[in-house]
Design a protein around this motif. Structure first.
Motif: not given
Length: 430
Positions: A2-17
């Motif tokens: 398979x060709x490389x496929x990435x996902x980035x999981x980024x928490x929004x305003x993490x400390x505030x959330x």
């Protein structure tokens, strides 16, 4: 393959959330999280950003604005943030073990081995699951390289209409997206290299991607520039980093909540730092052969001073009591009556595997002492893991509390401290 496929999981305003998870009444309100000693803004809700409060803003300068717009302030609650981050990581690991925890609020996933028919739909499903199970809003970027998914997640965060997910799996989508991306938004470019690139007429990510890779090496001064251009073209040059990279040094440092002059108060701080450092050391499966401490006065006041001492330990160790004793001995050698201490720290280095003890001809390395220390520390770590960090402490840590950072506005440690769990009472019917 398979060709490389990435996902980035980024928490929004993490400390505030994280603060809003247990306080849903704060949803939609301006909220900031302050750094150690409530000094600077280290996180902002979307509403606080809209008021023009910058990251790193000194809190005392913005007090009038906070009061005018009803901005809610929180002292940083790192126990809470770390535990919520751990829960998100466990959820992501259940989806794929091919994961790199990039920071407390970001993780890269290699999803090329998963069966995903519609990457955008998959991303929205994962986003909903994390929001339902943990309560944290996230943005997801999906694409063939880590640089592209970093750009995609940032775009998803800034554009609510996209539903929190931007997918760049096709060349057409990549080219269209890069043409709209300013060059300074590229991961690894920022303010340092953007002026240089713009001076060459390179204003967008698309323009940079059109260069030959060797030109990137020339413009950005290293092989990083060459790889960056390839990454923008969808060629993966930066695979997931292996977890548990061995550390070469462990340090615990703090600015004191109040300047202190008493010897026992600084020793209490150093004891706490040594305890934290030794706990991390044991968690990494290592023992230290060197210990150093430092102490300073306030650099913003006249006659700033700095002290540092280092020793080689008798044998590799991660014994908290032993390290506390040696740290306090070092401080005794530099303590001066009447000096106002503002900051201090403990550093461990010269690591050896915890299962390895090299004996010597003269018998100075005691196997019995080594084994007894390991057993004692294992018991301490078990108790702390079961009953909390404050379950077992050394007496030196309790000599004074005046050094401790100011956390006057810290929220309860909802998930890591039994004594701070919310209390629910039943109201009697009238």
């Amino acid at each position: 393959m398979n060709q490389p496929l990435f996902a980035l999981i980024d928490c929004n305003n993490f400390f505030a959330s994280c603060e809003q998870v247990f306080r849903p009444d704060l949803q939609g309100k301006p909220l900031v999280v302050l750094s150690s000693n409530d000094g600077c803004v280290v996180a902002r809700s979307t509403e606080a950003r809209a008021l023009g409060i910058p990251m790193g803003a000194p809190a005392f300068k913005y007090k009038p604005l906070f009061k005018e717009y009803g901005v809610i302030e929180f002292s940083a609650n790192f126990h809470l943030y770390g535990d919520i981050s751990r829960r998100i990581t466990e959820l992501l690991t259940s989806i794929t073990p091919r994961l790199e925890v990039y920071s407390i609020d970001e993780s890269f996933l290699d999803i090329s081995q998963l069966v995903i028919e519609d990457p955008t739909a998959w991303g929205k499903m994962l986003r909903d699951k994390i929001n339902q199970w943990v309560g944290i809003p996230i943005s997801i970027g999906i694409g063939p390289s880590k640089t592209l998914v970093k750009l995609a997640s940032e775009h998803a965060k800034r554009t609510p209409a996209l539903g929190g997910v931007v997918e760049l799996s096709s060349k057409e989508k990549v080219q269209e997206f890069l043409a709209l991306t300013p060059v300074e938004d590229i991961w690894g470019i920022g303010r340092k290299f953007a002026p240089r690139l713009r001076a060459r007429g390179i204003a967008t990510a698309a323009a940079l991607a059109q260069l030959e890779p060797w030109q990137g090496r020339q413009l950005l001064g290293s092989v990083h520039g060459e790889r960056l251009i390839r990454e923008l073209r969808g060629q993966s040059c930066w695979p997931l980093q292996k977890p548990h990279t061995e550390q070469k040094m462990i340090s615990v440092t703090r600015t004191f909540g109040h300047d202190v002059t008493k010897q026992h108060a600084v020793e209490a701080a150093l004891a706490h730092f040594a305890a934290r450092a030794s706990q991390r050391l044991r968690a990494s499966g290592q023992h230290a052969t060197r210990l150093s401490i430092f102490a300073t006065t306030d650099r913003h006041k006249p006659n700033y001073r700095y002290w540092h001492r280092e020793i080689k330990l008798g044998q590799p160790t991660a014994d908290t009591g032993y390290l506390i004793n040696r740290a306090c001995e070092l401080f005794q050698s530099i303590y001066e009556t009447g000096v106002t201490y503002h900051r201090g720290g403990v550093l461990l280095s010269g690591f050896k595997p915890q299962d390895h003890l090299q004996t010597d001809y003269f018998g100075q390395q005691s196997v019995e002492t080594f084994d007894r220390s390991r057993s004692r520390m294992a018991a301490v770590d078990t108790l702390r893991s079961r009953y909390g960090d404050s379950a077992v402490q050394y007496a030196t840590e309790q000599l004074a509390r005046s050094w401790q950072p100011r956390i006057n506005q810290r929220s309860p440690r909802y998930t890591t401290a039994w004594e701070e769990l919310p209390t629910v009472t039943k109201r009697r019917a009238v």
